[in-house]
Design a protein around this motif. Sequence first.
Motif, PDB file in Angstrom:
ATOM      1  N   UNK A   1       4.709   0.060  -3.169  1.00 22.28           N
ATOM      2  CA  UNK A   1       4.030   0.717  -4.349  1.00 22.28           C
ATOM      3  C   UNK A   1       3.517  -0.055  -5.370  1.00 22.28           C
ATOM      4  N   UNK A   2       2.504  -0.164  -5.739  1.00 23.03           N
ATOM      5  CA  UNK A   2       1.842  -1.129  -6.828  1.00 23.03           C
ATOM      6  C   UNK A   2       2.461  -0.653  -8.142  1.00 23.03           C
ATOM      7  N   UNK A   3       2.798  -1.787  -8.996  1.00 23.41           N
ATOM      8  CA  UNK A   3       3.388  -1.709 -10.218  1.00 23.41           C
ATOM      9  C   UNK A   3       2.302  -1.505 -11.326  1.00 23.41           C
ATOM     10  N   UNK A   4       2.036  -0.582 -12.104  1.00 21.28           N
ATOM     11  CA  UNK A   4       1.217  -0.447 -13.199  1.00 21.28           C
ATOM     12  C   UNK A   4       1.776  -0.834 -14.421  1.00 21.28           C
ATOM     13  N   UNK A   5       0.614  -1.399 -15.417  1.00 22.92           N
ATOM     14  CA  UNK A   5       0.996  -1.905 -16.665  1.00 22.92           C
ATOM     15  C   UNK A   5       1.329  -0.438 -17.631  1.00 22.92           C
ATOM     16  N   UNK A   6       2.302  -0.654 -18.457  1.00 22.05           N
ATOM     17  CA  UNK A   6       2.228   0.257 -19.435  1.00 22.05           C
ATOM     18  C   UNK A   6       1.020   0.588 -20.272  1.00 22.05           C
ATOM     19  N   UNK A   7       1.116   1.763 -20.866  1.00 26.83           N
ATOM     20  CA  UNK A   7      -0.389   2.138 -21.595  1.00 26.83           C
ATOM     21  C   UNK A   7       0.210   2.469 -23.202  1.00 26.83           C
ATOM     22  N   UNK A   8      -0.694   2.132 -24.021  1.00 27.15           N
ATOM     23  CA  UNK A   8      -0.260   2.192 -25.505  1.00 27.15           C
ATOM     24  C   UNK A   8      -1.394   2.985 -25.897  1.00 27.15           C
ATOM     25  N   UNK A   9      -1.457   3.887 -26.752  1.00 23.11           N
ATOM     26  CA  UNK A   9      -2.871   4.566 -27.441  1.00 23.11           C
ATOM     27  C   UNK A   9      -2.400   5.232 -28.503  1.00 23.11           C
ATOM     28  N   UNK A  10      -3.484   4.969 -29.317  1.00 17.02           N
ATOM     29  CA  UNK A  10      -3.592   5.544 -30.772  1.00 17.02           C
ATOM     30  C   UNK A  10      -4.689   6.397 -31.067  1.00 17.02           C
ATOM     31  N   UNK A  49      -2.946  -2.110 -22.878  1.00 15.16           N
ATOM     32  CA  UNK A  49      -2.168  -2.202 -21.512  1.00 15.16           C
ATOM     33  C   UNK A  49      -1.537  -3.446 -21.579  1.00 15.16           C
ATOM     34  N   UNK A  50      -0.179  -3.622 -21.055  1.00 13.09           N
ATOM     35  CA  UNK A  50       0.789  -4.482 -21.345  1.00 13.09           C
ATOM     36  C   UNK A  50       2.136  -4.255 -20.704  1.00 13.09           C
ATOM     37  N   UNK A  51       3.044  -4.958 -20.994  1.00 21.13           N
ATOM     38  CA  UNK A  51       4.455  -4.486 -20.444  1.00 21.13           C
ATOM     39  C   UNK A  51       4.909  -3.593 -21.425  1.00 21.13           C
ATOM     40  N   UNK A  52       6.117  -2.711 -21.077  1.00 22.88           N
ATOM     41  CA  UNK A  52       6.490  -1.532 -22.043  1.00 22.88           C
ATOM     42  C   UNK A  52       6.668  -2.140 -23.420  1.00 22.88           C
ATOM     43  N   UNK A  53       7.578  -3.196 -23.506  1.00 22.95           N
ATOM     44  CA  UNK A  53       7.932  -3.786 -24.742  1.00 22.95           C
ATOM     45  C   UNK A  53       6.748  -4.181 -25.805  1.00 22.95           C
ATOM     46  N   UNK A  54       5.660  -4.684 -24.910  1.00 24.59           N
ATOM     47  CA  UNK A  54       4.366  -5.036 -25.747  1.00 24.59           C
ATOM     48  C   UNK A  54       3.748  -4.021 -26.262  1.00 24.59           C
ATOM     49  N   UNK A  55       3.641  -3.008 -25.618  1.00 23.75           N
ATOM     50  CA  UNK A  55       2.984  -1.598 -25.727  1.00 23.75           C
ATOM     51  C   UNK A  55       3.572  -1.282 -26.878  1.00 23.75           C
ATOM     52  N   UNK A  56       4.769  -1.146 -27.002  1.00 24.65           N
ATOM     53  CA  UNK A  56       5.574  -0.298 -27.981  1.00 24.65           C
ATOM     54  C   UNK A  56       5.444  -1.165 -29.525  1.00 24.65           C
ATOM     55  N   UNK A  81       5.133   3.919 -17.414  1.00 23.36           N
ATOM     56  CA  UNK A  81       4.934   3.704 -16.145  1.00 23.36           C
ATOM     57  C   UNK A  81       4.057   4.780 -15.715  1.00 23.36           C
ATOM     58  N   UNK A  82       2.640   4.701 -16.080  1.00 24.67           N
ATOM     59  CA  UNK A  82       1.703   5.693 -15.681  1.00 24.67           C
ATOM     60  C   UNK A  82       1.402   5.861 -14.187  1.00 24.67           C
ATOM     61  N   UNK A  83       1.443   7.341 -13.776  1.00 23.16           N
ATOM     62  CA  UNK A  83       0.996   7.324 -12.492  1.00 23.16           C
ATOM     63  C   UNK A  83      -0.264   6.802 -11.977  1.00 23.16           C
TER      64      UNK A  83
END
Length: 100
Positions: A1-10, A49-56, A81-83
């Motif tokens: 299964x493909x790994x997707x980058x985390x998303x950060x939104x404002x 987009x980025x890894x979880x820590x970077x998005x946070x 980890x967005x679908x």
Amino acid sequence: MKTYSALGLIETFGIVYILEAADAMCKAADVELAGFENVASGYISVLVRGDVGACKAAVEAGVRAVENMGSEVYSSVVIPSPHQDIEKIIARYSLENLDI
């Protein structure tokens, strides 16, 4: 299964505030500006987009930047980890679809 980058939104109100948020987000962490959406009523969202820590870290910096300007962030979220089907939505708001 493909790994997707985390998303950060404002989401906030007004282009000046979202530009300040996007700038702060990109400077605060190793994230990529993925896109934005400008709703007719003036609400604007920005996606990174980025890894979880970077998005946070990016979202926290973006929220602070908007608040320091005296405005309000209406919503913010980090999706670790967005679908894979979320890509269909992200593609609509991608910077790659702009004519600049």
